[in-house]
Motif scaffolding. Structure first.
Motif, PDB file in Angstrom:
ATOM      1  N   UNK A 161       0.760  -1.219   0.088  1.00 25.72           N
ATOM      2  CA  UNK A 161      -0.048  -0.109   0.150  1.00 25.72           C
ATOM      3  C   UNK A 161       0.855   1.224   0.020  1.00 25.72           C
ATOM      4  N   UNK A 162       1.842   1.238   0.954  1.00 29.25           N
ATOM      5  CA  UNK A 162       2.618   2.468   1.045  1.00 29.25           C
ATOM      6  C   UNK A 162       3.374   2.844  -0.103  1.00 29.25           C
ATOM      7  N   UNK A 163       4.053   1.686  -0.656  1.00 24.31           N
ATOM      8  CA  UNK A 163       5.131   1.637  -1.825  1.00 24.31           C
ATOM      9  C   UNK A 163       4.361   2.019  -3.040  1.00 24.31           C
ATOM     10  N   UNK A 164       2.987   1.526  -3.159  1.00 26.97           N
ATOM     11  CA  UNK A 164       2.313   1.776  -4.386  1.00 26.97           C
ATOM     12  C   UNK A 164       1.768   2.953  -4.553  1.00 26.97           C
ATOM     13  N   UNK A 165       1.468   3.805  -3.283  1.00 20.65           N
ATOM     14  CA  UNK A 165       0.961   5.276  -3.364  1.00 20.65           C
ATOM     15  C   UNK A 165       2.375   6.016  -3.566  1.00 20.65           C
ATOM     16  N   UNK A 166       3.413   5.677  -2.816  1.00 23.96           N
ATOM     17  CA  UNK A 166       4.557   6.752  -3.086  1.00 23.96           C
ATOM     18  C   UNK A 166       4.846   6.526  -4.581  1.00 23.96           C
ATOM     19  N   UNK A 167       4.990   5.503  -5.229  1.00 17.92           N
ATOM     20  CA  UNK A 167       5.358   5.337  -6.550  1.00 17.92           C
ATOM     21  C   UNK A 167       4.613   6.058  -7.453  1.00 17.92           C
ATOM     22  N   UNK A 168       3.123   6.150  -7.245  1.00 16.84           N
ATOM     23  CA  UNK A 168       2.368   6.900  -8.123  1.00 16.84           C
ATOM     24  C   UNK A 168       2.455   8.264  -7.795  1.00 16.84           C
ATOM     25  N   UNK A 169       2.497   8.611  -6.553  1.00 14.25           N
ATOM     26  CA  UNK A 169       2.747  10.161  -6.388  1.00 14.25           C
ATOM     27  C   UNK A 169       3.782  10.694  -6.875  1.00 14.25           C
ATOM     28  N   UNK A 170       5.007   9.956  -6.953  1.00 14.86           N
ATOM     29  CA  UNK A 170       6.206  10.307  -7.436  1.00 14.86           C
ATOM     30  C   UNK A 170       6.232  10.523  -9.114  1.00 14.86           C
ATOM     31  N   UNK A 171       5.381   9.601  -9.655  1.00 17.97           N
ATOM     32  CA  UNK A 171       5.169   9.547 -10.965  1.00 17.97           C
ATOM     33  C   UNK A 171       4.220  10.668 -11.518  1.00 17.97           C
ATOM     34  N   UNK A 172       3.220  10.949 -10.693  1.00 15.64           N
ATOM     35  CA  UNK A 172       2.235  12.027 -11.164  1.00 15.64           C
ATOM     36  C   UNK A 172       2.741  13.350 -11.088  1.00 15.64           C
ATOM     37  N   UNK A 173       3.953  13.700 -10.120  1.00 17.49           N
ATOM     38  CA  UNK A 173       4.638  14.858 -10.315  1.00 17.49           C
ATOM     39  C   UNK A 173       5.523  15.261 -11.563  1.00 17.49           C
ATOM     40  N   UNK A 174       5.421  14.015 -12.722  1.00 18.62           N
ATOM     41  CA  UNK A 174       6.201  14.112 -13.714  1.00 18.62           C
ATOM     42  C   UNK A 174       5.458  14.015 -14.899  1.00 18.62           C
ATOM     43  N   UNK A 175       4.280  13.290 -14.779  1.00 18.54           N
ATOM     44  CA  UNK A 175       3.549  12.981 -16.075  1.00 18.54           C
ATOM     45  C   UNK A 175       2.030  13.176 -15.842  1.00 18.54           C
ATOM     46  N   UNK A 176       1.325  13.206 -16.731  1.00 14.31           N
ATOM     47  CA  UNK A 176      -0.236  13.228 -16.562  1.00 14.31           C
ATOM     48  C   UNK A 176      -1.038  12.048 -16.312  1.00 14.31           C
ATOM     49  N   UNK A 177      -1.877  12.283 -15.339  1.00 16.58           N
ATOM     50  CA  UNK A 177      -2.608  11.059 -14.862  1.00 16.58           C
ATOM     51  C   UNK A 177      -3.370  10.042 -16.013  1.00 16.58           C
ATOM     52  N   UNK A 178      -3.716  10.691 -17.206  1.00 21.88           N
ATOM     53  CA  UNK A 178      -4.378   9.930 -17.889  1.00 21.88           C
ATOM     54  C   UNK A 178      -3.281   8.891 -18.545  1.00 21.88           C
TER      55      UNK A 178
END
Length: 264
Positions: A161-178
């Motif tokens: 849970x923690x690893x997945x959310x950290x990973x997606x929040x880091x990527x969301x700062x660099x790329x569009x959600x879609x």
């Protein structure tokens, strides 16, 4: 909280009110599928218990080591799939959820918003995992064993849970959600196929026909003991329910996920 109703329950209530037929159909289909999966898992657990009863009585240490190795193989195979599942679900809930504008308009603390969204992510991404594992463990060791197993299972899921959310929040700062949603949906399907292939490596047909012989064949040093699947497997095989090697990474990753969500 909104009034006296927790936010996750309030959102479910609104969905049921807006689309009652769709909500009811999904609920009934999910309940039927879940009940069938739970029954099959319970029966498999009973079958494994009956097939290893002699080994447990004559060589308990060999049984414990083989059983821990079996669980480690299963949980380590699930680890990337569960982490990607958490990431995909978090992406959908945090950035693409229909209720996100409504929640952002409320005077909520970041902690309350994270808990509301986090519970939805946790339940959606891990519901089937619990639905399969808990009946299996109940059939194998009884109700008390299954209840105790919830502690290491939840800590193991907390790591993903923690690893997945950290990973997606880091990527969301660099790329569009879609774009991220399309990419992660592809990777989730890919990891699902890889898990099926890894599951074949467990030789379920041999496990079903001769559980004791299968566990004896696993009596060798395990690989990947640094993964959270190993302390979780040891806990399920009779070790401490909440070992530090599982508790610490789960707490650190979940706290890190909250801090990243708050700062974002």
């Amino acid at each position: 909280m909104t009034g006296s109703v927790p936010l996750p329950l309030l959102l479910l209530k609104n969905q049921a009110r807006e689309r009652p037929w769709l909500f009811g159909t999904r609920l009934l289909a999910g309940a039927a599928f879940g009940m069938g999966a739970a029954v099959l898992s319970y029966q498999f657990g009973m079958r494994l218990q009956a097939g290893t009863e002699g080994l447990r009585a004559t060589a308990p240490l060999l049984f414990e080591r083989g059983y821990a190795f079996l669980l480690h193989m299963l949980l380590s195979s699930l680890l990337p799939l569960m982490t990607i599942s958490q990431a995909v679900t978090a992406l959908a809930c945090f950035f693409k959820g229909a209720d996100t504008p409504f929640l952002l308009s409320l005077p909520l603390k970041p902690s309350a918003l994270f808990v509301s969204k986090g519970l939805k992510v946790f339940g959606t991404a891990t519901g089937f995992f619990y639905l399969m594992m808990v009946p299996f463990l109940w059939g194998f060791g009884g109700g008390g064993y299954a209840v105790r197993a919830l502690v290491p299972l939840t800590l193991y899921i907390g790591v993903t849970f923690g690893a997945g959310i950290l990973f997606i929040l880091a990527l969301a700062a660099l790329e569009r959600a879609a774009a991220l949603h399309r990419a992660f949906s592809f990777f989730f399907a890919l990891f699902a196929v890889l898990f099926i292939l890894a599951f074949r490596g467990l030789r379920p047909e041999v496990l079903a026909s001769s559980p004791a012989a299968f566990l004896l064949a696993l009596d060798r040093p395990p690989a990947g003991t640094w993964l959270p699947s190993w302390p979780a497997a040891r806990a399920l095989a009779g070790g401490p329910a909440a070992p530090l090697s599982l508790l610490v990474p789960a707490a650190v990753l979940c706290a890190g996920a909250f801090l990243a969500f708050r700062s974002g």
